[in-house]
Scaffold this motif. Structure first.
Motif, mmCIF file in Angstrom:
data_model
loop_
_atom_site.group_PDB
_atom_site.id
_atom_site.type_symbol
_atom_site.label_atom_id
_atom_site.label_comp_id
_atom_site.label_asym_id
_atom_site.label_seq_id
_atom_site.Cartn_x
_atom_site.Cartn_y
_atom_site.Cartn_z
ATOM 1 N N ALA A 133 0.832 -1.204 0.000
ATOM 2 C CA ALA A 133 0.000 0.000 0.000
ATOM 3 C C ALA A 133 0.865 1.252 0.000
ATOM 4 N N LEU A 134 1.966 1.230 0.750
ATOM 5 C CA LEU A 134 2.871 2.378 0.768
ATOM 6 C C LEU A 134 3.463 2.611 -0.618
ATOM 7 N N ALA A 135 3.835 1.522 -1.314
ATOM 8 C CA ALA A 135 4.396 1.661 -2.660
ATOM 9 C C ALA A 135 3.362 2.224 -3.628
ATOM 10 N N VAL A 136 2.137 1.698 -3.568
ATOM 11 C CA VAL A 136 1.090 2.139 -4.498
ATOM 12 C C VAL A 136 0.681 3.583 -4.229
ATOM 13 N N THR A 137 0.511 3.933 -2.949
ATOM 14 C CA THR A 137 0.106 5.307 -2.628
ATOM 15 C C THR A 137 1.215 6.308 -2.936
ATOM 16 N N GLY A 138 2.432 5.834 -3.071
ATOM 17 C CA GLY A 138 3.498 6.702 -3.546
ATOM 18 C C GLY A 138 3.492 6.820 -5.059
ATOM 19 N N MET A 139 3.240 5.695 -5.748
ATOM 20 C CA MET A 139 3.298 5.675 -7.207
ATOM 21 C C MET A 139 2.176 6.465 -7.855
ATOM 22 N N VAL A 140 0.950 6.310 -7.365
ATOM 23 C CA VAL A 140 -0.204 6.910 -8.033
ATOM 24 C C VAL A 140 -0.075 8.434 -8.158
ATOM 25 N N PRO A 141 0.151 9.169 -7.055
ATOM 26 C CA PRO A 141 0.265 10.627 -7.223
ATOM 27 C C PRO A 141 1.514 11.047 -7.985
ATOM 28 N N LEU A 142 2.598 10.297 -7.857
ATOM 29 C CA LEU A 142 3.814 10.650 -8.584
ATOM 30 C C LEU A 142 3.606 10.489 -10.090
ATOM 31 N N ILE A 143 2.975 9.384 -10.495
ATOM 32 C CA ILE A 143 2.691 9.190 -11.921
ATOM 33 C C ILE A 143 1.756 10.291 -12.423
ATOM 34 N N GLY A 144 0.687 10.553 -11.661
ATOM 35 C CA GLY A 144 -0.260 11.586 -12.071
ATOM 36 C C GLY A 144 0.380 12.961 -12.184
ATOM 37 N N ALA A 145 1.361 13.237 -11.332
ATOM 38 C CA ALA A 145 2.015 14.551 -11.348
ATOM 39 C C ALA A 145 2.750 14.810 -12.656
ATOM 40 N N LEU A 146 3.111 13.746 -13.384
ATOM 41 C CA LEU A 146 3.835 13.927 -14.644
ATOM 42 C C LEU A 146 2.967 14.569 -15.730
ATOM 43 N N TRP A 147 1.662 14.683 -15.499
ATOM 44 C CA TRP A 147 0.786 15.438 -16.402
ATOM 45 C C TRP A 147 1.286 16.872 -16.562
ATOM 46 N N TRP A 148 1.905 17.408 -15.512
ATOM 47 C CA TRP A 148 2.365 18.796 -15.545
ATOM 48 C C TRP A 148 3.758 18.957 -16.166
ATOM 49 N N ALA A 149 4.254 17.909 -16.815
ATOM 50 C CA ALA A 149 5.529 18.025 -17.532
ATOM 51 C C ALA A 149 5.259 18.665 -18.891
ATOM 52 N N LYS A 150 5.110 19.982 -18.898
ATOM 53 C CA LYS A 150 4.713 20.706 -20.095
ATOM 54 C C LYS A 150 5.913 20.934 -21.027
ATOM 55 N N PRO A 151 5.648 21.125 -22.320
ATOM 56 C CA PRO A 151 6.743 21.290 -23.283
ATOM 57 C C PRO A 151 7.678 22.446 -22.957
ATOM 58 N N ASP A 152 7.113 23.558 -22.442
ATOM 59 C CA ASP A 152 7.943 24.729 -22.150
ATOM 60 C C ASP A 152 8.485 24.718 -20.725
ATOM 61 N N GLN A 153 8.266 23.618 -20.004
ATOM 62 C CA GLN A 153 8.745 23.448 -18.624
ATOM 63 C C GLN A 153 8.137 24.464 -17.660
ATOM 64 N N SER A 154 6.999 25.016 -18.016
ATOM 65 C CA SER A 154 6.327 25.948 -17.110
ATOM 66 C C SER A 154 5.667 25.210 -15.944
ATOM 67 N N GLY A 155 5.497 23.901 -16.103
ATOM 68 C CA GLY A 155 4.983 23.094 -15.011
ATOM 69 C C GLY A 155 6.125 22.436 -14.268
#
Length: 491
Positions: free
Chosen positions: A108-130
């Motif tokens: 559970a600790l591994a999964v609860t770490g992975m889910v938000p970290l993976i989701g956070a990569l949505w903000w990897a914008k082309p111009d690096q503004s995220g």
């Protein structure tokens, strides 16, 4: 993708002691807990396909970094860091897992770490503004480490989930669900985000769903949210229905200390069997090379062949389906010429395929034949694979998918021909732990090769070294044929 097999969960100390194994024999049918165990792999594997191979990492290299060569160097460097962390920690987790008792809290600790970290990569914008490139890669590195931990923990739950009689069935179901979920995720991404606006097919939306902007590369970035969501949903059943190990009462520090001692004892046991040891060392090399081919294939296709998200999405779907035939190919070769000879063919064909990939470019076929697109009519009017180099690159991918998948099956079979039955747990413990402990080899070589040659092909070519060394190592292994007897200890 993971190689979840019932034998791989036998770590330095058995997953459960012999009396408990007999109690967990099961009735040969898949229980709700076993199916839930398999579903977890279906939720976890799309991360590998969507994020590391076909969509997100090629986007990072070609768009965020903007220079495919430098992008490959950056990705391989952080993958190398992740490999080092896994090498230093995951074997001890695998060795200590029984003494830690219940697995669900750690998983559970591994999964609860992975889910938000993976989701956070949505903000990897082309111009690096995220997210900036270093932050993006640091997050991806953390996810890769947690992914390795989740694999060790998940595998260690197999026997309690399915019982000895149903372990193979649960493992096979897990692999099938992992492939199926990955293909469905790729297909949905293509239909919902990549194809809209590029084709006029009636069954495809006119524009990307949810108003995603192609200019902002949101169709590529949205796979982070998709992978995170699939993992979160796929993890629910294992926590609700899969049985966990009982509490041991052993303190955490003592559990890891005892696990380290067991790991050392297991290595001493395995070291007495010369041929099996040579095989395991060879496998460490060639399997990491093959994993490297899979991991960097999308980055190479994006940078060298200039393939976009749609090309890579459809390639991922096609190769995932083709890979199914690799399992049948490996089994047929094992039965026909023996697993060791099967491995020789599979490794050689992967070397040949990798060498062929390096000779491809939009204006070049297999090193020597120039190709000028303006001089040739498109092969068809579809949105992808319109030129002969594109088609040949894809066909080479077919070959790699078949023989790399076949290798996974043949390697397991070969080890069973080289180990005495009473030592199976120890040998497959080393087999599994070595797989995570050497995950840094291919990224390290790709990183060095890319920096030295200033080219993607130069970096990718270094993987051939691992494959060749692994193939040469098999020459010194006696046994491993169709009728080989189990190995005997050396004096």
């Amino acid at each position: 993708m993971s190689e979840s097999t019932p034998l791989e969960i036998h770590g330095p100390s058995s997953v459960i002691d012999p009396p408990a194994i007999s109690e967990l024999g099961g009735d040969g049918r898949l229980s709700r807990g076993a199916i839930s165990w398999s579903i977890f792999e279906g939720g976890r594997d799309p991360y590998v396909i969507l994020m590391t191979i076909y969509i997100f990492m090629p986007y990072v290299a070609s768009t965020m970094v903007g220079d495919p060569v430098r992008g490959q160097e950056v990705i391989s460097r952080f993958q190398q860091y992740a490999g080092w962390i896994v090498m230093a920690t995951a074997p001890f987790l695998g060795a200590s897992i029984d003494k830690l008792g219940p697995r669900k809290l750690w998983l559970a600790l591994a999964v609860t770490g992975m889910v938000p970290l993976i989701g956070a990569l949505w903000w990897a914008k082309p111009d690096q503004s995220g997210l900036t490139i270093p932050v993006t890669m640091f997050i991806a590195m953390l996810v890769n480490v947690l992914f390795a931990y989740s694999e060790v923990l998940h595998n260690s739950m197999l026997i309690r989930a399915a019982g000895m009689k149903s372990a193979h069935a649960a493992s096979g179901l897990a692999l099938s669900l992992g492939n199926a979920a990955s293909v469905l995720a790729l297909a949905f991404t293509a239909w919902a985000f990549a194809l809209p606006g590029k084709v006029t097919w009636g069954w495809v939306p006119a524009s990307p769903l949810f108003g995603l902007s192609a200019a902002a590369h949101e169709p590529e970035r949205v796979v982070a949210l998709l992978a995170a969501g699939i993992l979160a949903v796929g993890a629910i059943p294992i926590f609700l229905f899969t049985p966990d190990a009982p509490r041991t009462g052993v303190p955490i520090v003592k559990a890891f200390a005892d696990g380290a001692a067991d790991l050392w004892g297991m290595l001493r046991t395995v070291s007495r069997f010369k041929d099996a040891v040579i095989f395991l060392l060879s496998r460490m090399l060639f399997v990491d090379g093959m994993n490297g081919v899979l991991f960097f294939f999308g980055v190479l296709a994006a940078g060298v062949m200039k393939w976009g998200a749609l090309d890579l999405l459809l390639t991922g779907i096609i190769l995932s389906v083709v890979a199914v035939f690799g399992g049948f190919t490996g089994r047929w070769l094992d039965q026909t010429i023996g697993p060791k000879n099967a491995l020789r063919i599979e490794i050689f064909m992967t070397i040949l395929g990798l060498t062929a990939l390096l000779g491809m470019a939009p204006d070049k076929i297999l090193y020597v034949w120039p190709y000028h697109a303006a001089d040739h009519a498109p092969l068809w009017n579809g949105p992808v694979y319109r030129t002969l180099p594109d088609l040949i690159f894809l066909l080479i991918g077919f070959s790699n998918a078949v023989f790399i998948t076949g290798q996974y099956a043949s390697a397991r079979t070969a080890l069973t021909r080289l180990t005495p039955p009473e030592r199976t747990g120890a040998f497959f413990g080393v087999y599994a732990l070595a797989g995570v402990a050497t995950a840094w080899l291919a990224p390290s070589l790709v990183n060095i090769g890319t920096r030295v040659t200033h080219s993607q092909q130069g970096g990718f070519a270094t993987i051939i070294i691992l494959l060749v060394l692994g193939l040469l190592g098999l020459m010194f292994v006696k046994g491993g044929g169709r009728g080989s007897e189990a190995g005997t200890p050396t004096a």
